[in-house]
Design an enzyme around this catalytic site. Structure first.
Site, mmCIF file in Angstrom:
data_model
loop_
_atom_site.group_PDB
_atom_site.id
_atom_site.type_symbol
_atom_site.label_atom_id
_atom_site.label_comp_id
_atom_site.label_asym_id
_atom_site.label_seq_id
_atom_site.Cartn_x
_atom_site.Cartn_y
_atom_site.Cartn_z
ATOM 1 N N ASP A 39 0.856 -1.185 0.000
ATOM 2 C CA ASP A 39 0.000 0.000 0.000
ATOM 3 C C ASP A 39 0.894 1.236 0.000
ATOM 4 O OD1 ASP A 39 0.835 0.326 2.634
ATOM 5 O OD2 ASP A 39 -1.131 -0.022 3.530
ATOM 6 N N PHE A 40 0.339 2.392 0.301
ATOM 7 C CA PHE A 40 1.127 3.626 0.227
ATOM 8 C C PHE A 40 1.603 4.097 1.594
ATOM 9 C CE2 PHE A 40 -1.641 3.396 -3.415
ATOM 10 C CZ PHE A 40 -0.760 3.669 -4.446
ATOM 11 N N GLN A 111 -9.792 2.916 -5.594
ATOM 12 C CA GLN A 111 -8.651 3.814 -5.830
ATOM 13 C C GLN A 111 -7.493 3.028 -6.413
ATOM 14 O OE1 GLN A 111 -8.334 6.643 -2.116
ATOM 15 N NE2 GLN A 111 -9.223 4.712 -1.508
ATOM 16 N N ASP A 114 -4.689 -1.832 -9.912
ATOM 17 C CA ASP A 114 -4.178 -3.173 -10.214
ATOM 18 C C ASP A 114 -5.169 -4.048 -10.979
ATOM 19 O OD1 ASP A 114 -5.998 -4.082 -8.211
ATOM 20 O OD2 ASP A 114 -4.490 -3.827 -6.651
ATOM 21 N N HIS A 131 -9.002 6.444 -9.674
ATOM 22 C CA HIS A 131 -7.658 6.901 -10.014
ATOM 23 C C HIS A 131 -7.165 6.263 -11.307
ATOM 24 C CE1 HIS A 131 -7.053 8.053 -5.522
ATOM 25 N NE2 HIS A 131 -7.804 8.896 -6.170
ATOM 26 N N THR A 203 -8.544 1.332 2.959
ATOM 27 C CA THR A 203 -8.108 2.668 2.529
ATOM 28 C C THR A 203 -7.915 3.571 3.735
ATOM 29 O OG1 THR A 203 -8.691 4.675 1.293
ATOM 30 C CG2 THR A 203 -10.539 3.306 2.037
HETATM 31 P P1 OAD Z 1 -3.094 3.843 1.879
HETATM 32 O O1 OAD Z 1 -1.782 3.156 1.872
HETATM 33 O O2 OAD Z 1 -3.108 5.287 2.131
HETATM 34 O O3 OAD Z 1 -4.051 3.166 2.962
HETATM 35 C C1 OAD Z 1 -4.196 1.784 3.032
HETATM 36 C C2 OAD Z 1 -5.042 1.464 4.247
HETATM 37 O O4 OAD Z 1 -5.291 0.064 4.272
HETATM 38 C C3 OAD Z 1 -4.374 1.798 5.582
HETATM 39 O O5 OAD Z 1 -5.340 2.321 6.475
HETATM 40 C C4 OAD Z 1 -3.872 0.442 6.078
HETATM 41 O O6 OAD Z 1 -3.863 0.369 7.482
HETATM 42 C C5 OAD Z 1 -4.921 -0.474 5.512
HETATM 43 N N1 OAD Z 1 -4.442 -1.833 5.228
HETATM 44 C C6 OAD Z 1 -3.283 -2.238 4.675
HETATM 45 N N2 OAD Z 1 -3.258 -3.565 4.508
HETATM 46 C C7 OAD Z 1 -4.437 -4.022 4.993
HETATM 47 C C8 OAD Z 1 -5.021 -5.308 5.117
HETATM 48 N N3 OAD Z 1 -4.408 -6.416 4.703
HETATM 49 N N4 OAD Z 1 -6.256 -5.390 5.655
HETATM 50 C C9 OAD Z 1 -6.905 -4.276 6.091
HETATM 51 N N5 OAD Z 1 -6.409 -3.043 5.998
HETATM 52 C C10 OAD Z 1 -5.194 -2.908 5.445
HETATM 53 O O7 OAD Z 1 -3.808 3.476 0.481
HETATM 54 P P2 OAD Z 1 -5.064 4.188 -0.192
HETATM 55 O O8 OAD Z 1 -6.011 4.676 0.836
HETATM 56 O O9 OAD Z 1 -5.569 3.277 -1.230
HETATM 57 O O10 OAD Z 1 -3.313 7.658 -5.293
HETATM 58 O O11 OAD Z 1 -4.364 5.413 -0.883
HETATM 59 C C11 OAD Z 1 -5.128 6.319 -1.614
HETATM 60 C C12 OAD Z 1 -4.344 6.913 -2.759
HETATM 61 O O12 OAD Z 1 -3.117 7.446 -2.282
HETATM 62 C C13 OAD Z 1 -3.905 5.931 -3.807
HETATM 63 O O13 OAD Z 1 -4.932 5.617 -4.735
HETATM 64 C C14 OAD Z 1 -2.769 6.630 -4.469
HETATM 65 C C15 OAD Z 1 -2.079 7.211 -3.262
HETATM 66 O O14 OAD Z 1 -1.404 8.390 -3.472
HETATM 67 C C16 OAD Z 1 -2.676 8.053 -6.394
HETATM 68 O O15 OAD Z 1 -1.613 7.596 -6.731
HETATM 69 C C17 OAD Z 1 -3.406 9.106 -7.166
#
Ligand code: OAD
Length: 270
Positions: A39-40, A111, A114, A131, A203
């Protein structure tokens, strides 16, 4: 209050009582981490923390349009990791498919880039890609589309693809910071208001305008959060249910409450 209690069983009962033909789901990178895609923002693991790419002023710049125009190399040294095709959907993706098969799914707002939702079997028309997507690409200057096979080859080799007509850089149709969001998203942002239940999964709700969609849902619509941590304003309303932990565990628990677990496991194993 609509739910009998703020529990998963109450959500399952609400669905089974037949209230629900329309569930809206909001997802992010956390639904794909168990497929091996980082994730990010998870500290120590997320891309923005772990990325070690030369020439980046800050890690977020890897998805910044102005920076890409100057130097697309960092993006293309990472693109291979994010490119669809090599990963298997998670059971969470299969759960989305199952909701569709049961006739419960209004839309999935994703968002993610993949495409694992579609790989798991969800029809394209059930998806709103907020996105964009890695499935097509074009020149950043003249916007001519670039062939998929050539793109795949370039990404594999970590080379920067260049437009066949004007030689400018080619970028996949994923949204970078500084770009407009896809019309598909802008035109349908408020579609979720028609739903009877919202599920938010994987997210951090840090990136606008997506982040505000769950909080703009009508009061009185039950909202279920399945995520490692509490995010956004989820948990502040009487009919919010929080299931903190992994998405895969969460959807298994929900499927189990619904009596759908075996079916879910079978669907995922296919
Ligand atoms: P984030 O990395 O910001 O958030 C991921 C969330 O998922 C966090 O709250 C983690 O705790 C949670 N998480 C991770 N693994 C998990 C799992 N196995 N089970 C449950 N929860 C889990 O990712 P996004 O919210 O998708 O945009 O990020 C949003 C946007 O930020 C992306 O689309 C990207 C980025 O910049 C662009 O590139 C335009």
């Amino acid at each position: 209050e609509i739910l009998e209690s703020r529990t998963l069983d109450a959500v399952a009962k609400y669905i089974k009582d037949g209230h629900i033909s329309d569930i809206v789901v909001f997802v992010g990178a956390g639904i794909s981490t168990s497929a091996g895609i980082p994730d990010f923002r998870t500290p120590g693991k997320g891309l923005y923390d772990t990325l070690r790419v030369k020439g980046l002023p800050r890690n977020e710049a890897i998805f910044d349009l102005a920076f890409f125009k100057e130097n697309p190399d960092p993006f293309y040294s990472l693109a291979k990791t994010l490119y669809p095709g090599s990963r298997r959907p998670t059971i969470t993706h299969s759960f989305l498919h199952l909701l569709h098969l049961k006739g419960c799914l209004l839309k999935v707002f994703s968002q993610n880039i993949d495409s694992l939702e579609q790989e798991a079997g969800l029809p394209r028309e059930k998806m709103i890609y907020a996105h964009g997507n890695f499935l097509t690409q074009r020149c950043i200057e003249c916007f001519t589309e670039y062939p998929d096979d050539e793109m795949r080859e370039k990404v594999e080799k970590e080379e920067v693809p260049r437009c066949n007509s004007c030689n400018a850089f080619v970028k996949p149709d994923i949204v970078f910071f500084g770009e407009k969001l896809p019309m598909e998203f802008l035109d349908n942002m408020y579609l979720g208001h028609r739903a009877q239940l919202a599920i938010v999964m994987g997210t951090s709700l840090q990136v606008q305008p997506f982040a505000s969609l769950p909080q703009e849902l009508p009061e009185g619509m039950p909202r279920l959060l399945i995520n490692m941590f509490q995010v956004g304003d989820l948990g502040t309303r009487a009919d919010d249910v929080l299931l903190l932990g992994t998405c895969d565990d969460g959807v298994r628990q929900l499927a189990s409450s619904l009596g759908w677990l075996e079916e879910l496991e079978e669907l995922w194993a296919k």
